[in-house]
Design a protein around this motif. Structure first.
Motif, PDB file in Angstrom:
ATOM      1  N   THR A   6       0.850  -1.195   0.000  1.00  0.00           N
ATOM      2  CA  THR A   6       0.000   0.000   0.000  1.00  0.00           C
ATOM      3  C   THR A   6       0.882   1.241   0.000  1.00  0.00           C
ATOM      4  OG1 THR A   6      -1.749  -1.146   1.214  1.00  0.00           O
ATOM      5  CG2 THR A   6      -1.796   1.256   1.217  1.00  0.00           C
ATOM      6  N   PRO A   8       0.488   5.402  -0.064  1.00  0.00           N
ATOM      7  CA  PRO A   8      -0.315   6.633  -0.106  1.00  0.00           C
ATOM      8  C   PRO A   8       0.257   7.614  -1.127  1.00  0.00           C
ATOM      9  CG  PRO A   8       0.320   6.038   2.142  1.00  0.00           C
ATOM     10  CD  PRO A   8       1.146   5.201   1.228  1.00  0.00           C
ATOM     11  N   GLN A  53       9.884   0.480   0.502  1.00  0.00           N
ATOM     12  CA  GLN A  53       9.255  -0.587  -0.268  1.00  0.00           C
ATOM     13  C   GLN A  53      10.192  -1.133  -1.347  1.00  0.00           C
ATOM     14  OE1 GLN A  53       5.216   0.051  -1.513  1.00  0.00           O
ATOM     15  NE2 GLN A  53       4.601   0.997   0.416  1.00  0.00           N
ATOM     16  N   GLU A  65      -1.104  -1.077  -4.189  1.00  0.00           N
ATOM     17  CA  GLU A  65      -2.394  -0.402  -4.081  1.00  0.00           C
ATOM     18  C   GLU A  65      -2.149   1.048  -3.671  1.00  0.00           C
ATOM     19  OE1 GLU A  65      -4.601  -2.818  -1.359  1.00  0.00           O
ATOM     20  OE2 GLU A  65      -5.131  -4.289  -2.906  1.00  0.00           O
ATOM     21  N   THR A  67      -3.327   4.608  -2.704  1.00  0.00           N
ATOM     22  CA  THR A  67      -4.496   5.303  -2.147  1.00  0.00           C
ATOM     23  C   THR A  67      -4.406   6.778  -2.541  1.00  0.00           C
ATOM     24  OG1 THR A  67      -3.313   5.659  -0.058  1.00  0.00           O
ATOM     25  CG2 THR A  67      -4.686   3.704  -0.225  1.00  0.00           C
ATOM     26  N   THR A  72      -8.736   3.599  -3.915  1.00  0.00           N
ATOM     27  CA  THR A  72      -7.594   2.695  -4.025  1.00  0.00           C
ATOM     28  C   THR A  72      -7.455   2.257  -5.478  1.00  0.00           C
ATOM     29  OG1 THR A  72      -7.841   1.893  -1.752  1.00  0.00           O
ATOM     30  CG2 THR A  72      -6.578   0.519  -3.274  1.00  0.00           C
ATOM     31  N   LYS A  74      -5.381  -0.173  -7.975  1.00  0.00           N
ATOM     32  CA  LYS A  74      -4.488  -1.332  -8.005  1.00  0.00           C
ATOM     33  C   LYS A  74      -3.535  -1.184  -9.191  1.00  0.00           C
ATOM     34  CE  LYS A  74      -6.149  -5.222  -6.674  1.00  0.00           C
ATOM     35  NZ  LYS A  74      -6.848  -6.522  -6.550  1.00  0.00           N
TER      36      LYS A  74
END
Length: 225
Positions: A6, A8, A53, A65, A67, A72, A74
């Motif tokens: 995830t 942001p 990451q 994903e 946001t 969201t 993908k």
């Protein structure tokens, strides 16, 4: 499969080198989401989180994903531009994934049961030709790695893609040949020992009469001198 990550993000209103430099000074990395029959979406993400990451080692093979504005999206990372000196990320391209989409990814290979390989037990070496496999996978079923069993493999054996059982939803992107993934080769010490044995065996196969004749010729030549 690789766990989804995830990330942001915030919308990026301005494009261009000047705007991108300003974002980087603020600890942000400009990025774009494209594909899925939609217009590209310009975004920026936090540099520290992106670096974290990237450090997982499977960022490029993971569903990310994003946001953005309460939604969201993908995606699959397709390209990360790095600074030539510092290696810090400067820009990221994300591919928007539609439902049921297939993607082409490079998945790392790992080998299992090496202790059950006769060739490796006698000192052979596993020569890895391909450390990654180029696969076409369902977007929601990207494997984190492909495990190849070397049980029973001996010196001189090869492992081809046709021997590998790929996970459901995955297939090789290379279909025109049965390419080699790894070979099991003898170590140099073993090759040398085999070579010495072959030389000795070849010498022992020379008939005694021929050896005596050679020795006799040598004695006659010495006498003539």
């Amino acid at each position: 499969m690789s766990d989804a990550l995830t990330l942001p993000a915030e919308a990026r209103e301005r494009a261009g080198k000047g705007a991108s430099r300003a974002l980087r000074r603020e600890g942000r990395v400009p990025a774009v989401i494209y594909g899925g029959k939609e217009e590209p979406t310009m975004i920026h993400v936090e540099a520290k989180e992106l670096v974290r990451q990237l450090g997982t080692g499977h960022f490029m093979n993971s569903i990310v994903e994003i946001t953005l504005g309460g939604k969201t999206i993908k995606t699959l990372p397709k390209d990360v531009s790095l600074h030539p000196v510092t290696d810090r990320p400067e820009h990221v391209d994300f591919l928007r994934l539609a439902k049921g989409a297939k993607v082409e990814v490079n998945v790392p290979v790992v080998f299992a049961n090496e202790e059950k390989s006769p060739g490796l037990k006698k000192g052979g070496v596993l020569n890895v030709v391909r450390h990654e496999l180029d696969l076409i996978c369902d977007a929601d079923q990207i494997p984190s790695e492909i495990v190849i069993d070397v049980t029973g493999k001996d010196v001189g054996d090869s492992i081809h893609i046709s021997e590998v059982t790929l996970p459901a939803g995955s297939e090789s992107a290379i279909t025109d040949r049965d390419f080699t993934i790894a070979t099991l080769v003898a170590p140099s010490a073993l090759k040398k020992a085999e070579g010495d044995t072959s030389t000795a065996a070849a010498a022992s196969e020379v008939p005694a009469s021929e050896q005596d004749a050679d020795e006799g010729e040598g004695e006659e030549e010495a006498g003539e001198e």
